[in-house]
Design a protein around this motif. Sequence first.
Motif, PDB file in Angstrom:
ATOM      1  N   ARG A 215     -21.409 -40.095 -45.842  1.00 46.02           N
ATOM      2  CA  ARG A 215     -20.708 -39.283 -44.858  1.00 46.02           C
ATOM      3  C   ARG A 215     -20.685 -37.811 -45.294  1.00 46.02           C
ATOM      4  O   ARG A 215     -20.875 -37.485 -46.462  1.00 46.02           O
ATOM      5  CB  ARG A 215     -19.256 -39.767 -44.685  1.00 46.02           C
ATOM      6  N   GLY A 216     -20.468 -36.930 -44.310  1.00 44.50           N
ATOM      7  CA  GLY A 216     -20.237 -35.531 -44.591  1.00 44.50           C
ATOM      8  C   GLY A 216     -21.473 -34.694 -44.836  1.00 44.50           C
ATOM      9  O   GLY A 216     -21.369 -33.576 -45.360  1.00 44.50           O
ATOM     10  N   PHE A 217     -22.643 -35.155 -44.431  1.00 46.31           N
ATOM     11  CA  PHE A 217     -23.871 -34.410 -44.668  1.00 46.31           C
ATOM     12  C   PHE A 217     -24.040 -33.294 -43.631  1.00 46.31           C
ATOM     13  O   PHE A 217     -23.585 -33.401 -42.489  1.00 46.31           O
ATOM     14  CB  PHE A 217     -25.080 -35.351 -44.620  1.00 46.31           C
ATOM     15  N   ASP A 218     -24.734 -32.236 -44.054  1.00 48.08           N
ATOM     16  CA  ASP A 218     -25.072 -31.166 -43.119  1.00 48.08           C
ATOM     17  C   ASP A 218     -26.221 -31.565 -42.201  1.00 48.08           C
ATOM     18  O   ASP A 218     -26.332 -31.046 -41.085  1.00 48.08           O
ATOM     19  CB  ASP A 218     -25.471 -29.902 -43.891  1.00 48.08           C
ATOM     20  N   ASP A 237     -29.836 -47.317 -31.272  1.00 47.50           N
ATOM     21  CA  ASP A 237     -28.532 -47.422 -31.936  1.00 47.50           C
ATOM     22  C   ASP A 237     -28.543 -46.689 -33.274  1.00 47.50           C
ATOM     23  O   ASP A 237     -27.544 -46.062 -33.658  1.00 47.50           O
ATOM     24  CB  ASP A 237     -28.155 -48.883 -32.150  1.00 47.50           C
ATOM     25  N   PHE A 238     -29.670 -46.782 -33.998  1.00 45.67           N
ATOM     26  CA  PHE A 238     -29.745 -46.082 -35.280  1.00 45.67           C
ATOM     27  C   PHE A 238     -29.541 -44.588 -35.104  1.00 45.67           C
ATOM     28  O   PHE A 238     -28.813 -43.949 -35.879  1.00 45.67           O
ATOM     29  CB  PHE A 238     -31.090 -46.330 -35.963  1.00 45.67           C
ATOM     30  N   VAL A 239     -30.197 -43.987 -34.112  1.00 43.18           N
ATOM     31  CA  VAL A 239     -30.051 -42.545 -33.908  1.00 43.18           C
ATOM     32  C   VAL A 239     -28.584 -42.199 -33.700  1.00 43.18           C
ATOM     33  O   VAL A 239     -28.051 -41.253 -34.295  1.00 43.18           O
ATOM     34  CB  VAL A 239     -30.904 -42.068 -32.720  1.00 43.18           C
ATOM     35  N   GLU A 240     -27.907 -42.976 -32.862  1.00 39.11           N
ATOM     36  CA  GLU A 240     -26.483 -42.706 -32.615  1.00 39.11           C
ATOM     37  C   GLU A 240     -25.661 -42.922 -33.877  1.00 39.11           C
ATOM     38  O   GLU A 240     -24.790 -42.102 -34.211  1.00 39.11           O
ATOM     39  CB  GLU A 240     -25.973 -43.594 -31.486  1.00 39.11           C
ATOM     40  N   ASN A 241     -25.947 -43.994 -34.608  1.00 38.12           N
ATOM     41  CA  ASN A 241     -25.183 -44.277 -35.824  1.00 38.12           C
ATOM     42  C   ASN A 241     -25.436 -43.233 -36.908  1.00 38.12           C
ATOM     43  O   ASN A 241     -24.551 -42.971 -37.734  1.00 38.12           O
ATOM     44  CB  ASN A 241     -25.531 -45.668 -36.349  1.00 38.12           C
ATOM     45  N   SER A 242     -26.629 -42.645 -36.914  1.00 38.63           N
ATOM     46  CA  SER A 242     -26.931 -41.639 -37.935  1.00 38.63           C
ATOM     47  C   SER A 242     -26.025 -40.424 -37.808  1.00 38.63           C
ATOM     48  O   SER A 242     -25.779 -39.726 -38.798  1.00 38.63           O
ATOM     49  CB  SER A 242     -28.402 -41.215 -37.848  1.00 38.63           C
ATOM     50  N   LEU A 243     -25.500 -40.175 -36.615  1.00 41.50           N
ATOM     51  CA  LEU A 243     -24.592 -39.044 -36.425  1.00 41.50           C
ATOM     52  C   LEU A 243     -23.294 -39.224 -37.208  1.00 41.50           C
ATOM     53  O   LEU A 243     -22.633 -38.235 -37.560  1.00 41.50           O
ATOM     54  CB  LEU A 243     -24.286 -38.849 -34.942  1.00 41.50           C
ATOM     55  N   GLU A 244     -22.931 -40.471 -37.493  1.00 40.27           N
ATOM     56  CA  GLU A 244     -21.710 -40.734 -38.249  1.00 40.27           C
ATOM     57  C   GLU A 244     -21.820 -40.261 -39.695  1.00 40.27           C
ATOM     58  O   GLU A 244     -20.804 -40.106 -40.381  1.00 40.27           O
ATOM     59  CB  GLU A 244     -21.383 -42.230 -38.220  1.00 40.27           C
ATOM     60  N   THR A 245     -23.046 -40.041 -40.180  1.00 37.06           N
ATOM     61  CA  THR A 245     -23.216 -39.577 -41.563  1.00 37.06           C
ATOM     62  C   THR A 245     -23.012 -38.075 -41.689  1.00 37.06           C
ATOM     63  O   THR A 245     -23.002 -37.546 -42.801  1.00 37.06           O
ATOM     64  CB  THR A 245     -24.623 -39.918 -42.085  1.00 37.06           C
ATOM     65  N   LEU A 246     -22.839 -37.382 -40.564  1.00 36.01           N
ATOM     66  CA  LEU A 246     -22.810 -35.922 -40.558  1.00 36.01           C
ATOM     67  C   LEU A 246     -21.392 -35.372 -40.490  1.00 36.01           C
ATOM     68  O   LEU A 246     -20.493 -36.004 -39.929  1.00 36.01           O
ATOM     69  CB  LEU A 246     -23.599 -35.385 -39.364  1.00 36.01           C
ATOM     70  N   PRO A 248     -18.884 -32.565 -38.741  1.00 30.89           N
ATOM     71  CA  PRO A 248     -18.905 -31.964 -37.403  1.00 30.89           C
ATOM     72  C   PRO A 248     -19.847 -30.753 -37.367  1.00 30.89           C
ATOM     73  O   PRO A 248     -19.778 -29.882 -38.230  1.00 30.89           O
ATOM     74  CB  PRO A 248     -17.454 -31.555 -37.170  1.00 30.89           C
ATOM     75  N   GLY A 249     -20.741 -30.740 -36.406  1.00 26.58           N
ATOM     76  CA  GLY A 249     -21.736 -29.680 -36.314  1.00 26.58           C
ATOM     77  C   GLY A 249     -23.005 -29.960 -37.079  1.00 26.58           C
ATOM     78  O   GLY A 249     -23.985 -29.213 -36.958  1.00 26.58           O
ATOM     79  N   GLY A 250     -23.023 -31.028 -37.899  1.00 26.47           N
ATOM     80  CA  GLY A 250     -24.233 -31.396 -38.620  1.00 26.47           C
ATOM     81  C   GLY A 250     -25.333 -31.851 -37.673  1.00 26.47           C
ATOM     82  O   GLY A 250     -25.064 -32.258 -36.535  1.00 26.47           O
ATOM     83  N   VAL A 251     -26.569 -31.815 -38.127  1.00 29.14           N
ATOM     84  CA  VAL A 251     -27.709 -32.041 -37.256  1.00 29.14           C
ATOM     85  C   VAL A 251     -28.512 -33.273 -37.679  1.00 29.14           C
ATOM     86  O   VAL A 251     -28.774 -33.491 -38.860  1.00 29.14           O
ATOM     87  CB  VAL A 251     -28.617 -30.790 -37.219  1.00 29.14           C
ATOM     88  N   VAL A 335     -33.527 -33.842 -31.580  1.00 28.92           N
ATOM     89  CA  VAL A 335     -32.499 -33.201 -32.393  1.00 28.92           C
ATOM     90  C   VAL A 335     -31.162 -33.311 -31.671  1.00 28.92           C
ATOM     91  O   VAL A 335     -31.052 -32.977 -30.488  1.00 28.92           O
ATOM     92  CB  VAL A 335     -32.809 -31.708 -32.629  1.00 28.92           C
ATOM     93  N   VAL A 336     -30.144 -33.749 -32.419  1.00 34.54           N
ATOM     94  CA  VAL A 336     -28.784 -33.862 -31.882  1.00 34.54           C
ATOM     95  C   VAL A 336     -27.816 -33.349 -32.941  1.00 34.54           C
ATOM     96  O   VAL A 336     -27.928 -33.706 -34.108  1.00 34.54           O
ATOM     97  CB  VAL A 336     -28.433 -35.317 -31.514  1.00 34.54           C
ATOM     98  N   GLN A 337     -26.881 -32.510 -32.508  1.00 34.15           N
ATOM     99  CA  GLN A 337     -25.840 -32.025 -33.409  1.00 34.15           C
ATOM    100  C   GLN A 337     -24.533 -32.749 -33.110  1.00 34.15           C
ATOM    101  O   GLN A 337     -24.137 -32.880 -31.933  1.00 34.15           O
ATOM    102  CB  GLN A 337     -25.659 -30.519 -33.269  1.00 34.15           C
ATOM    103  N   ARG A 338     -23.893 -33.205 -34.175  1.00 35.20           N
ATOM    104  CA  ARG A 338     -22.663 -33.966 -34.000  1.00 35.20           C
ATOM    105  C   ARG A 338     -21.551 -33.101 -33.415  1.00 35.20           C
ATOM    106  O   ARG A 338     -21.433 -31.914 -33.713  1.00 35.20           O
ATOM    107  CB  ARG A 338     -22.189 -34.534 -35.349  1.00 35.20           C
TER     108      ARG A 338
END
Length: 340
Positions: A215-218, A237-246, A248-251, A335-338
């Motif tokens: 968690r908390g990655f840029d 689902d993986f793409v959506e779940n990958s946002l949880e590792t970021l 806020p504002g991470g890409v 590309v998606v930013q959280r």
Amino acid sequence: MPPSARPSESLLPPEAVVWAFRLLLGREPGEEELDRHRRHASPEALRRALVPETYAAPLWLLAPPASTLVPWIFEPPRLSRPTSQLCTASQFDEPDYAAWCATIAEAPRPHRKQWEFCWILAALRAADAIRPGARALGFGVGTEPIPAMLASHGVEVVATDAPPEIVAEQGWGSTHQHSEDLTRLHRSELLEEAEFRQRVTFRPVDMNAIPRDLRGFDACWSSCCFEHLGGIAPGLDFVENSLETLRPGGVAVHTTEFNLGSNEHTLETPGLSYFRRRDIEGLLERLAARGHAVWPLNLHPGDSPLDAYIDTPPYALPHMKIEALGQISTSIGIVVQRAG
């Protein structure tokens, strides 16, 4: 079994290749051409390699999205201004392409896998994620040069690849494109090993079950991985779940296989899936509805002569649009930013 691994008795007769060259191209094959084209699976495959089919964009690829939640542009895509875009020939001619290749110590070549590395880095740079002290998480890194390149610019990297049991199940070990530790990820031409190991760590990760402590990655990224996760739905689902590792504002920056030939029928198997426009668009709409910032979708397929060329087995260069298993595909990056 790949063509290069077929026993010699299954090769096409040399006379078949010679006569095909004479009939279709009006010349004799060179020795290297003779050897390479004998590896085609059938005379029909040989014919298609010598007189390849060309690609014409279908109307469904050109229309704007049905949902206003998905930002959209339609113009020749550029590496200098990355969006969620397709691999196209003109990007290989940009000065940025040669520059990004230099950062990974590779000579530029018209191959979509190399384009994926360059596009991922261009998107990370545009998101200000390549800087000292930034934290990045790589999924399914294999032996790619991105972890070393990021580390050479001061980024702290967690590189991951599939656990041994998944590698054995999928048969990836024989491809020599899988990593079990940092050994195959260091690039001495980019940075010293001690500096690399100070900034890069490795752990096995199942992309279908991302550990909660990551968690908390840029930024996070993957290069042509999520099409191997069991089907269309698990990949999305993986793409959506990958946002949880970021943070806020991470890409999140990911590439995958894009079906250029149909928005209805596609390839979907446990080991490999080709994503249709409707799959990608539906994902981006869902993520935008949840407050995430989706970079504009640009499905312009390119307008140079090379963009009409379809590479067929045994693959060679240029390798941008390809035919495999009855489907025509290329690489797409999204590309998606959280949400903040």
